[in-house]
Design a protein around this motif. Structure first.
Motif, PDB file in Angstrom:
ATOM      1  N   THR A  19       0.847  -1.193   0.000  1.00 17.21           N
ATOM      2  CA  THR A  19       0.000   0.000   0.000  1.00 17.21           C
ATOM      3  C   THR A  19       0.884   1.247   0.000  1.00 17.21           C
ATOM      4  O   THR A  19       2.098   1.162   0.167  1.00 17.21           O
ATOM      5  CB  THR A  19      -0.895   0.045   1.258  1.00 17.21           C
ATOM      6  N   ILE A 218      -4.214   3.251   6.412  1.00 16.63           N
ATOM      7  CA  ILE A 218      -4.362   2.256   5.354  1.00 16.63           C
ATOM      8  C   ILE A 218      -3.720   0.946   5.798  1.00 16.63           C
ATOM      9  O   ILE A 218      -2.574   0.938   6.231  1.00 16.63           O
ATOM     10  CB  ILE A 218      -3.689   2.732   4.043  1.00 16.63           C
ATOM     11  N   ASN A 222      -7.549  -4.268   5.411  1.00 16.62           N
ATOM     12  CA  ASN A 222      -8.740  -3.557   4.951  1.00 16.62           C
ATOM     13  C   ASN A 222      -8.800  -3.473   3.427  1.00 16.62           C
ATOM     14  O   ASN A 222      -9.886  -3.479   2.840  1.00 16.62           O
ATOM     15  CB  ASN A 222      -8.780  -2.155   5.558  1.00 16.62           C
ATOM     16  N   ILE A 223      -7.626  -3.398   2.792  1.00 24.73           N
ATOM     17  CA  ILE A 223      -7.585  -3.410   1.331  1.00 24.73           C
ATOM     18  C   ILE A 223      -8.144  -4.736   0.818  1.00 24.73           C
ATOM     19  O   ILE A 223      -8.972  -4.776  -0.106  1.00 24.73           O
ATOM     20  CB  ILE A 223      -6.138  -3.215   0.819  1.00 24.73           C
ATOM     21  N   ALA A 226     -11.924  -4.896   1.240  1.00 20.42           N
ATOM     22  CA  ALA A 226     -12.627  -4.079   0.242  1.00 20.42           C
ATOM     23  C   ALA A 226     -12.642  -4.776  -1.113  1.00 20.42           C
ATOM     24  O   ALA A 226     -13.666  -4.783  -1.821  1.00 20.42           O
ATOM     25  CB  ALA A 226     -11.975  -2.712   0.137  1.00 20.42           C
ATOM     26  N   VAL A 233     -10.558   0.523  -4.223  1.00 17.08           N
ATOM     27  CA  VAL A 233      -9.389   0.817  -3.391  1.00 17.08           C
ATOM     28  C   VAL A 233      -8.463   1.799  -4.112  1.00 17.08           C
ATOM     29  O   VAL A 233      -7.304   1.942  -3.748  1.00 17.08           O
ATOM     30  CB  VAL A 233      -8.614  -0.467  -3.003  1.00 17.08           C
ATOM     31  N   LEU A 236      -5.615   4.173  -2.644  1.00 17.59           N
ATOM     32  CA  LEU A 236      -5.089   3.557  -1.420  1.00 17.59           C
ATOM     33  C   LEU A 236      -3.844   2.738  -1.714  1.00 17.59           C
ATOM     34  O   LEU A 236      -2.995   2.554  -0.839  1.00 17.59           O
ATOM     35  CB  LEU A 236      -6.151   2.655  -0.772  1.00 17.59           C
TER      36      LEU A 236
END
Length: 256
Positions: A19, A218, A222-223, A226, A233, A236
């Motif tokens: 990320t 970030i 969580n990426i 999603a 995303v 992000l």
């Protein structure tokens, strides 16, 4: 003569996927160390963990290395290194640090021998290309000693206290010999954690705690969540990484 300690930052992690925050850690650490006036940061390495680490939802190192490589295309000082992920089994972080420090020491010694020989022969040292085929370090000045330092988030520091996760001798070796640059996260208190640990407090001068004043929460977890849900995303993670994920259908609900 430059009296600053020359530092190369090593970040070990899953990068599942990489990320913008993973990249941001290097910038924060570099600014902090150089602003002390004691250090000169000469480069950085991102080392994806081996598949044998068996972390939940961990995709193959092949994909993770490709994504890190794509994310670093425009970066002129941080490099990808897949030695750790290419091993036949999981390698403890202390062994990864030792491996890269030995490589740095070997290249520095080789370069100095070459430069010394060139001077004796009255060659143009500044225009002489060091005989060094290591793609990861070819852009770095390794004619002087370089010290490796582990770059991490506060969560890794706190994991030192998880029972049976780390060998106490490894912790002492990592912090005592190499040192840490720890980037804080919201809700963490690494200073207190260092104070409450006998091992960490012993080597507290080797632990550099960096406060991130522009919070960035970030997370790869969580990426992935999603992406499984089909949510955007974009912004992000790097665009090139997002394209790679879509191209190879990574992290989608089809792969759960």
């Amino acid at each position: 003569m430059n009296s600053k300690t020359r530092i190369l930052l090593l970040s070990c992690g899953s990068f599942n996927p990489i990320t913008h925050m993973h990249l941001r850690l290097f910038e924060l650490a570099k600014d902090f160390l150089q602003n002390t006036g004691r250090f000169q940061v000469v480069g950085g390495i991102m080392s994806p963990v081996n598949d044998a680490y068996k972390k939940k939802d961990l995709i193959s190192a092949k994909h993770r290395c490709e994504m890190v490589d794509l994310a670093l295309q425009a970066n002129d000082w941080v490099k990808l290194d897949c030695w750790e992920s290419d091993q036949e089994s999981w390698t403890p972080t202390v062994k990864v640090l030792e491996y890269h420090q030995n490589i740095l020491n070997s290249i520095t010694n080789t370069n100095n021998i070459q430069i010394s020989a060139a001077k004796k022969q009255k060659l143009d040292v500044e225009n002489m290309n060091a005989v060094n085929n290591n793609e990861q370090v070819k852009d770095w000045d390794l004619t002087q000693p370089v010290h490796l330092m582990l770059l991490c988030g506060a969560d890794l520091l706190e994991s030192f206290n998880v029972p049976d996760l780390w060998d106490s001798a490894d912790i002492a070796h990592i912090v005592g010999k190499f040192g840490l640059v720890v980037i804080t996260r919201s809700g963490s208190n690494p200073q207190r954690f260092v104070y409450e640990s006998d091992i960490l407090s012993k080597f507290q001068n080797n632990i550099h705690i960096v406060t991130e004043w522009i919070p960035n929460e970030i997370s790869s977890t969580n990426i992935r969540r999603a992406l499984r849900r089909g949510n955007s995303v974009k912004y992000l993670i790097p665009d090139a990484v997002l394209r790679y994920i879509k191209e190879h259908d990574l992290y989608s609900s089809n792969n759960v």
